[in-house]
Design an enzyme around this catalytic site. Structure first.
Site, PDB file in Angstrom:
ATOM      1  N   HIS A   1      -4.190   7.393  12.369  1.00  0.00           N
ATOM      2  CA  HIS A   1      -2.948   7.391  13.121  1.00  0.00           C
ATOM      3  C   HIS A   1      -2.134   8.636  12.807  1.00  0.00           C
ATOM      4  O   HIS A   1      -2.286   9.267  11.757  1.00  0.00           O
ATOM      5  CB  HIS A   1      -2.122   6.127  12.842  1.00  0.00           C
ATOM      6  CG  HIS A   1      -2.008   5.761  11.404  1.00  0.00           C
ATOM      7  ND1 HIS A   1      -2.979   5.048  10.727  1.00  0.00           N
ATOM      8  CD2 HIS A   1      -1.039   6.003  10.488  1.00  0.00           C
ATOM      9  CE1 HIS A   1      -2.611   4.856   9.480  1.00  0.00           C
ATOM     10  NE2 HIS A   1      -1.441   5.438   9.303  1.00  0.00           N
TER      11      HIS A   1
ATOM     12  N   CYS B   1       0.869  -1.177   0.000  1.00  0.00           N
ATOM     13  CA  CYS B   1       0.000   0.000   0.000  1.00  0.00           C
ATOM     14  C   CYS B   1       0.905   1.224   0.000  1.00  0.00           C
ATOM     15  O   CYS B   1       1.884   1.252   0.747  1.00  0.00           O
ATOM     16  CB  CYS B   1      -0.898  -0.016   1.240  1.00  0.00           C
ATOM     17  SG  CYS B   1      -1.913   1.455   1.454  1.00  0.00           S
TER      18      CYS B   1
END
Length: 680
Positions: free
Chosen positions: A596, A26
């Site tokens: 995050h 990713c």
């Protein structure tokens, strides 16, 4: 080596268990990477298939596939939203798709890899994986793209362009800053422009910076080509970019600049892909990638650019110069706006150079006004793009913000190339915004009668006393800069909204918050289970989020972490977390989101967890609303990649449907902690 044609569902004709490999990756994080890996491995185990998965996340490649693994493999699944080197898989069936398919369609991928095409070259077929691929090419995007692949591969064009931009940025920054520093400390105004004294230390520093800028365009072109055609395309791409930027090779006073480099990069890459398809005798095959292909592609591309593309560029240059000469007696506002548009269009290309040389050529005749219009527009692009990253930081990645600060510095010294990385990454957004700001600056300078006595632009020429009516000169620059910044951010924001990045949940009743004292149900003095090395505690668990939107949920989670005493600045934590969302959603599917942030707004690594009864629209690839939300926050100075380690642990465990069900059904914070304690 097992023949690709001999694959079966679970075993080959000899009864050996099917052996598959996979690579998951990713581009903006590792949550999808590990979720796809875990799902593929679990599915393969259930089907009685041997599978090894290599993960390529932000912490680097793990469980790397060896040559022996590849030799024994019956097929390879690539579930990735970034480029993966396929040269090592030559002779094997290779199925390429998006990382989301690895999460949501693992059984289908295992079925399809048995019919996937054999990897015969050193690079992937142009445009995707070919027949049998589960993923088609996706749309192109730029920095700060939504990251919602929907299970499809990013388009090859997108990957190639971003590859070129990422390699170009260091050359822009290093070259631009060295030029700016040398001009600031050792430069002076001359009849030919702002320059350093030949033979001095500052002149040598200036020349080193110029070399960085000279390499910038070939690097952009070369690494675009490399992403498409692999190593054989690197040389033709770089040489093609150099040709594009050297106007003298095709009788033009200016090169084609970064736009020409993008063109030559794609031409070189696809030309190499086409040449690779040509059948040649086996005796010639070993020298194809190192001799035949580079020479043939470089020669063909170079001559094509010089004789076919270069001539129109030269024609445009000459005719634009003649057209501008005929406008010198027209309205100063109109002429200034046109010159500003031209200066801002291609930043060093033929249109920009036409306007600049037109203004510079009139200085000797005593007409300083035209150069004044150009000088006001020259710094608008880097200053505007830099200001845009300051005004709306959450729209930009950390790399973009760093590049933006460098662009601001370059803009002060009239180095327009500082905006090229932004224009190359988002041409449809940045170039119109730059042109609008440049037109405003040029028009204001024209109406105010600004004059520039040296062929250079930017605030630095005003500081040196080379500008008439310097107050209006600086005002024109400021106005153009603000217009460019606001327009850029507005267009990026609109593009993000169209992509669904800012979706909201329908109005509905919020899940009631459970009083912490009543909800824990813990016995006095009972030890709380340690979760994620103690980073997640009862104080950072909430069973009922009140928020209905992603932005509000992130703020509510940040405030939850702050209540535990580990957050110094809630607003900064929220800003960094939203900036990460702008790079690509952290909605992972299966009703999970893991926002995050790595920032010094927190004092120690902390993890929070909350549930949403109604669910929150998070832009997940599978369209599900987030009901299980984790937030990870670690200090920027934390040793290693602690947040990535936590993210990897969470991502793997959350692919266990039973674990998710237990987590969703836990009645109180204490029960939630007991379930989360299963994470190892």
């Amino acid at each position: 080596m097992t023949s690709p044609a001999g694959l079966r569902a679970k075993a080959d004709p000899s009864g050996r268990r099917l052996r598959l490999l996979a690579v998951t990756a990713c581009p903006t994080g590792i949550a999808h990477t590990y979720m796809a890996a875990e799902t593929l491995q679990q599915t393969a185990e259930r089907l009685g298939i041997d599978m090894k998965v290599e993960t390529q996340g932000s912490i680097g490649a793990e469980n790397v596939l060896t040559d022996n693994d590849v030799r024994q493999a019956d097929g390879i699944i690539i579930a990735a939203d970034k480029e993966v080197d396929r040269e090592r898989f030559a002779g094997k069936r290779v199925l390429s798709t998006g990382v989301a398919d690895g999460i949501h369609r693992p059984e289908e991928l295992i079925e399809q890899v048995q019919r996937a095409p054999v990897q015969s070259g050193t690079a992937a077929p142009a445009g995707g994986s070919g027949a049998g691929s589960a993923g088609a090419t996706g749309g192109a995007g730029g920095w700060g793209g939504s990251g919602r692949s929907g299970g499809r591969e990013r388009s090859l064009g997108y990957k190639a362009l971003m590859n070129g931009v990422s390699y170009m940025i260091p050359f822009v920054v290093v070259g631009g800053l060295l030029i700016a520093v040398s001009l600031a400390l050792g430069g002076h105004a001359t009849a030919s422009g702002y320059a350093t004294t030949p033979g001095t230390f500052w002149d040598h520093l200036f020349r080193i910076g110029v070399l960085g800028f000279t390499l910038m365009i070939p690097i952009l072109s070369g690494y675009i080509a490399y992403a498409i055609g692999d190593r054989p395309a690197l040389v033709p791409g770089m040489i093609g970019g150099f040709i594009a930027n050297t106007g003298s090779l095709y009788d033009s006073k200016a090169g084609a600049g970064f736009i020409g480099a993008i063109v030559t990069g794609f031409l070189a890459g696809y030309l190499v892909v086409w040449i690779k398809k040509v059948q040649v005798p086996k005796v010639v095959q070993p020298i194809m990638p190192i001799i035949v292909i580079p020479i043939a592609a470089t020669t063909a591309l170079g001559l094509f650019f010089i004789y076919v593309i270069g001539k129109p560029i030269s024609w445009v240059f000459e005719n634009l110069t003649g057209w501008l000469s005929g406008m010198t007696g027209t309205s100063a506002v109109l002429l200034g706006a046109i010159l500003g548009l031209m200066i801002a269009f291609d930043m060093g290309g033929p249109v920009n150079k036409t306007a600049f040389l037109f203004g510079a050529g009139l200085i000797a005749s005593g007409n300083h006004a035209v150069m004044g219009m150009c000088a006001a527009a020259i710094p608008v692009m880097p200053l505007g793009q830099g200001l845009a990253t300051v005004l709306r930081r959450r729209l930009y990645s950390e790399q973009e913000r760093d590049t933006g600060m460098a662009a601001l510095f370059m803009g002060v010294f009239g180095i327009s190339e500082g905006a090229i990385p932004f224009a190359a990454a988002r041409p449809a957004v940045v170039i119109p915004a730059n042109m609008l700001g440049g037109a405003v600056a040029g028009a204001l300078a024209g109406v105010a009668g600004v004059g520039d006595h040296v062929p250079h632009g930017g605030p630095v020429v005003a500081a040196l006393g080379a500008v008439d009516n310097w107050v209006w000169f600086l005002a024109a620059i400021a106005a153009g800069t603000v217009v460019t910044a606001l327009t850029t951010n507005t267009l990026i924001d609109l593009a993000g909204r169209r992509a669904g990045r800012a979706g909201e949940a329908p109005a509905g009743p919020a899940a009631p918050a459970v009083p912490r004292a009543a909800a824990t149900g813990a016995r006095p003095g009972a030890p709380a289970p340690e979760v994620l090395s103690g980073h997640l505690t009862g104080r950072t668990v909430k069973t009922g989020l009140a928020a209905l939107t992603k932005e509000d949920a992130i703020r509510e989670m940040a405030e939850l972490l702050a209540a535990a005493g580990s957050v110094r600045d809630v607003d900064e934590l929220v800003r960094v977390a939203l900036a990460r969302e702008a790079q690509g959603t952290t909605g992972l599917g299966e009703s999970i989101a893991i926002p995050h942030a790595k920032t010094d707004a927190v004092s120690r690594p902390t993890v929070g967890f909350a549930r949403s009864a109604a669910g929150i629209e998070w832009g997940a690839p599978d369209g599900t609303r987030a009901r299980l939300v984790f937030m990870i926050a670690v200090p920027a100075a934390a040793a290693g990649d602690e947040h990535l380690r936590i993210l990897a642990l969470l991502s793997r465990k959350l692919m266990d449907a039973g674990f998710r069900d237990r987590l969703a059904g836990a009645p109180d914070e204490r029960a939630v902690l007991e379930v989360l304690g299963e994470i190892r």
